[in-house]
Design an enzyme around this catalytic site. Structure first.
Site, PDB file in Angstrom:
ATOM      1  N   VAL A 142       0.736  -1.445  -0.166  1.00 41.74           N
ATOM      2  CA  VAL A 142       0.074  -0.332   0.048  1.00 41.74           C
ATOM      3  C   VAL A 142       0.961   1.363  -0.097  1.00 41.74           C
ATOM      4  CG1 VAL A 142      -1.897  -1.152   1.154  1.00 41.74           C
ATOM      5  CG2 VAL A 142      -0.332  -0.207   2.560  1.00 41.74           C
TER       6      VAL A 142
ATOM      7  N   SER B 140       1.394  -2.340   8.435  1.00 44.18           N
ATOM      8  CA  SER B 140       2.936  -1.596   8.984  1.00 44.18           C
ATOM      9  C   SER B 140       3.111  -2.975   9.693  1.00 44.18           C
ATOM     10  CB  SER B 140       2.315  -0.762  10.438  1.00 44.18           C
ATOM     11  OG  SER B 140       3.856  -0.663  10.950  1.00 44.18           O
TER      12      SER B 140
ATOM     13  N   LYS C 232       7.950   3.399   5.858  1.00 40.77           N
ATOM     14  CA  LYS C 232       7.077   4.093   4.137  1.00 40.77           C
ATOM     15  C   LYS C 232       5.683   3.060   5.011  1.00 40.77           C
ATOM     16  CE  LYS C 232       8.801   2.738   0.021  1.00 40.77           C
ATOM     17  NZ  LYS C 232       9.383   2.060  -1.146  1.00 40.77           N
TER      18      LYS C 232
ATOM     19  N   GLY D 254      -5.827   8.895   0.606  1.00 42.02           N
ATOM     20  CA  GLY D 254      -6.279   9.803  -0.546  1.00 42.02           C
ATOM     21  C   GLY D 254      -7.173   8.731  -1.312  1.00 42.02           C
TER      22      GLY D 254
ATOM     23  N   TYR E 155       8.901   3.133  13.655  1.00 34.19           N
ATOM     24  CA  TYR E 155       7.620   2.666  13.711  1.00 34.19           C
ATOM     25  C   TYR E 155       7.024   4.240  14.395  1.00 34.19           C
ATOM     26  CZ  TYR E 155       3.755  -0.051  15.469  1.00 34.19           C
ATOM     27  OH  TYR E 155       2.419  -0.595  16.043  1.00 34.19           O
TER      28      TYR E 155
END
Ligand code: UDP
Length: 306
Positions: free
Chosen positions: A56, A74, A90, A101, A144
């Site tokens: 993603v 994550s 990222k 979005g 993290y």
């Protein structure tokens, strides 16, 4: 509702998939499988469940409408995010941007899986949502902690600027079936060690504390937050705090193991204390955990034995 769950093949994500699927929602699960596993979702079949292997942090294309985006992707255990530091940064930063979005484009509501790690090694206890935290940005946990702090800022910006209907769940230590025995976290590690007769590796003197929430309680809390209209962060966790040494002893007792406890060096920046103040969740969501640690550990040990 038609719901996208990123990280849906992970520990919390897959339990959420189960829960939402059972409630009759249409569930779209997305995961790049670097720490998640297909075996966590293999039992979910039918028109109301779809799985896409996708990272993603790259553009997400989905046909049709969406009611909710749940961003759970994550690496989430210290050894995982130390193994995948760039991916962790990222997915918290770019992945949050991409999923927000998408939510904006589809007119969907949005929930971020944030974390108690945003409080770092806290200087106050218990931690309330208005505490800003004590984080080392360049320490081993920084990848993290800072990614999630950035993610929260991004969510609030999409909420205030783009008027996306957002939620932020600050998730404290959670445990239960489907944790990987090699994810390095205290509960799966200790249970695995106790069941195989290995010594339980307590880091430091074991006086550091955590507060552990059983997965079923956590999923109920997340679902209450989805159905609320609270845009501010909400702590979700079990306030029952204990030392790691007591946790190790309890797991030895509950498994009937002959394993001993050994001490290993404390990892850098390991938080000394952690306990959620859940007054906000109690008053606004009417939610609190119901399963105590003994009961939850017994169910988890049963799963690990099987
Ligand atoms: N811990 C430990 N032995 C292990 C794994 C973890 O003593 O084999 C400790 C760790 O140092 C920390 C606590 O248990 O103080 C909880 O660690 P975990 O990785 O489960 O979660 P987090 O530190 O992210 O809360």
């Amino acid at each position: 509702m038609r719901i996208l769950i990123t990280g849906g093949a992970g520990f919390i994500g897959s339990h959420l998939c189960d829960y939402l699927f059972k409630k009759g929602h249409e569930v779209i699960c997305m995961d790049n499988l670097i720490t998640g596993s297909i075996s966590n979702i293999a039992h979910l079949r039918g028109d109301n469940f779809k799985f896409y292997k996708h990272d993603v942090t790259e553009f997400i294309y989905l046909e049709g409408g969406l009611s909710f985006v749940l961003h759970f992707a994550s690496p989430a255990s210290p050894i995982d995010y130390i193994k995948y530091p760039i991916q962790t940064l990222k997915v918290g930063a770019l992945g949050t941007h991409k999923t927000l979005g998408l939510a904006k484009d589809k007119g969907a509501a949005y929930l971020l899986a944030s974390t108690s790690e945003i409080y770092g090694d806290p200087l106050i206890s218990p931690q309330r949502e208005d505490y800003w935290g004590n984080v080392n940005p360049i320490g081993p946990r920084g990848v993290y902690d800072e990614a999630k702090r950035f993610a929260e800022a991004m969510v609030m910006a999409y909420h205030s600027y783009h008027k996306v209907d957002t939620r932020i769940a600050r998730i404290f230590n959670t445990y239960g079936p489907r944790m990987r025995r090699d994810d390095g976290r205290a509960i799966p590690t200790f249970i695995h060690q106790a069941l195989t007769g290995e010594d339980l590796t307590v880091y430091g003197d074991g006086t550091q504390t955590r507060s552990f929430c059983y997965i079923d309680d956590m999923v109920e809390g997340i679902y209450s937050l989805i159905n609320s209209s609270i845009n501010e962060p909400v702590n979700l966790g079990n306030p029952e705090e204990m030392s790691i040494l007591d946790l190790a002893s309890l797991i030895i007792e509950l498994t009937g193991s002959k394993s001993k406890i050994v001490h290993r060096p404390l990892p850098k920046d390991d938080p000394r204390i952690r306990q959620p103040d859940i007054s906000r969740a109690r008053s606004l969501l009417n939610w609190e955990p119901k399963i105590d640690l003994q009961e939850g550990l017994k169910m988890t040990i049963g799963w690990f034995r099987r």
